[in-house]
Write a protein that holds these residues in place. Structure first.
Motif, PDB file in Angstrom:
ATOM      1  N   ALA A  56       0.842  -1.208   0.000  1.00  0.00           N
ATOM      2  CA  ALA A  56       0.000   0.000   0.000  1.00  0.00           C
ATOM      3  C   ALA A  56       0.873   1.252   0.000  1.00  0.00           C
ATOM      4  CB  ALA A  56      -0.926  -0.012   1.212  1.00  0.00           C
ATOM      5  N   LEU A  57       1.930   1.251   0.805  1.00  0.00           N
ATOM      6  CA  LEU A  57       2.814   2.420   0.836  1.00  0.00           C
ATOM      7  C   LEU A  57       3.541   2.614  -0.492  1.00  0.00           C
ATOM      8  CD1 LEU A  57       4.336   2.182   4.433  1.00  0.00           C
ATOM      9  CD2 LEU A  57       2.760   3.911   3.553  1.00  0.00           C
ATOM     10  N   LEU A  58       3.821   1.514  -1.182  1.00  0.00           N
ATOM     11  CA  LEU A  58       4.485   1.619  -2.483  1.00  0.00           C
ATOM     12  C   LEU A  58       3.560   2.147  -3.569  1.00  0.00           C
ATOM     13  CD1 LEU A  58       6.690  -1.579  -2.850  1.00  0.00           C
ATOM     14  CD2 LEU A  58       7.455   0.777  -2.857  1.00  0.00           C
ATOM     15  N   SER A  59       2.287   1.796  -3.498  1.00  0.00           N
ATOM     16  CA  SER A  59       1.419   2.074  -4.645  1.00  0.00           C
ATOM     17  C   SER A  59       0.331   3.119  -4.424  1.00  0.00           C
ATOM     18  CB  SER A  59       0.773   0.774  -5.122  1.00  0.00           C
ATOM     19  OG  SER A  59       0.004   0.205  -4.085  1.00  0.00           O
ATOM     20  N   LEU A  60      -0.067   3.359  -3.206  1.00  0.00           N
ATOM     21  CA  LEU A  60      -1.149   4.308  -2.972  1.00  0.00           C
ATOM     22  C   LEU A  60      -0.575   5.702  -2.744  1.00  0.00           C
ATOM     23  CD1 LEU A  60      -3.420   2.220  -0.580  1.00  0.00           C
ATOM     24  CD2 LEU A  60      -3.652   2.527  -3.041  1.00  0.00           C
ATOM     25  N   ARG A  61      -0.982   6.640  -3.544  1.00  0.00           N
ATOM     26  CA  ARG A  61      -0.473   8.006  -3.441  1.00  0.00           C
ATOM     27  C   ARG A  61      -1.467   8.939  -2.743  1.00  0.00           C
ATOM     28  NH1 ARG A  61       4.571   7.319  -5.252  1.00  0.00           N
ATOM     29  NH2 ARG A  61       4.721   6.567  -7.346  1.00  0.00           N
ATOM     30  N   ASN A  62      -2.721   8.891  -3.156  1.00  0.00           N
ATOM     31  CA  ASN A  62      -3.734   9.818  -2.644  1.00  0.00           C
ATOM     32  C   ASN A  62      -4.858   9.073  -1.935  1.00  0.00           C
ATOM     33  OD1 ASN A  62      -2.347  11.989  -3.855  1.00  0.00           O
ATOM     34  ND2 ASN A  62      -3.284  11.495  -5.820  1.00  0.00           N
ATOM     35  N   GLY A  63      -4.512   8.148  -1.093  1.00  0.00           N
ATOM     36  CA  GLY A  63      -5.533   7.378  -0.400  1.00  0.00           C
ATOM     37  C   GLY A  63      -6.030   6.230  -1.249  1.00  0.00           C
ATOM     38  N   SER A  84       9.914   8.275  -2.450  1.00  0.00           N
ATOM     39  CA  SER A  84       9.426   9.060  -1.325  1.00  0.00           C
ATOM     40  C   SER A  84       9.679   8.283  -0.038  1.00  0.00           C
ATOM     41  CB  SER A  84       7.935   9.336  -1.491  1.00  0.00           C
ATOM     42  OG  SER A  84       7.213   8.121  -1.400  1.00  0.00           O
ATOM     43  N   ALA A  85       9.483   8.955   1.068  1.00  0.00           N
ATOM     44  CA  ALA A  85       9.653   8.292   2.367  1.00  0.00           C
ATOM     45  C   ALA A  85       8.666   7.139   2.511  1.00  0.00           C
ATOM     46  CB  ALA A  85       9.472   9.302   3.488  1.00  0.00           C
TER      47      ALA A  85
END
Length: 166
Positions: free
Chosen positions: A9-16, A137-138
């Protein structure tokens, strides 16, 4: 599994979480791939990897060729460069990679192979960073770390043995 899902999820979700049709197709493909992965691992333990790969690639190739002929516009002319990239994609990018994966799956259990395959998004991200100069990104770095942590948690006994020198 929760660590790996959080990492993905952290790798692929940008805007929720606002899934579009492409993400639902990706989820469906992932579910089908998991079934294929399990069945392929079981079959590879009993059947020659070359024969199994050839049968699977032939069936999928014929189905996709038919589907492409029915739904896509084909170019009027095909250049030699296009033929070269098609042949390289068919041989190196698909057939050789699939044969090696099938052979390796026959050497281990489906659960071990799945643990190894969980690192695919991490390798994709790292290679995009190195090869294409992508910036991470972080949250993407945290995602890679969580996926790697999931692997370590899953294989903790083996990690402990390795650290003890056994």
């Amino acid at each position: 599994l929760p660590l790996a899902i959080a990492g993905l999820a952290l790798l692929s979700l940008r805007n929720g979480f606002t899934p579009d049709p492409g993400q639902w197709y990706f989820l469906g493909a992932a579910v089908l791939l998991s079934f294929t992965f399990i069945l392929n691992g079981r079959a590879a333990a009993r059947i020659s990897a070359l024969a199994l790969s050839a049968i699977q690639l032939l069936v999928v190739g014929m189905f996709c060729l038919l589907l492409s002929a029915l739904t896509e516009d084909w170019p009027d002319t095909i250049t030699p460069t296009m033929w070269l990239w098609l042949i390289l994609s068919l041989t190196i990018g698909t057939s050789v990679r699939f044969l090696l994966q099938t052979y390796a799956q026959g050497l281990t259990s489906p659960s071990h192979a799945a643990v190894i395959m969980i690192l695919e998004p991490v390798w994709t991200t790292v290679l995009a960073f190195i090869w294409f100069g992508e910036t991470l990104s972080a949250s993407q770095l945290a995602g890679c770390s969580l996926i790697f942590a999931a692997l370590l948690v899953n294989r903790w006994r083996a990690v402990q043995k390795l650290l003890r020198g056994r």
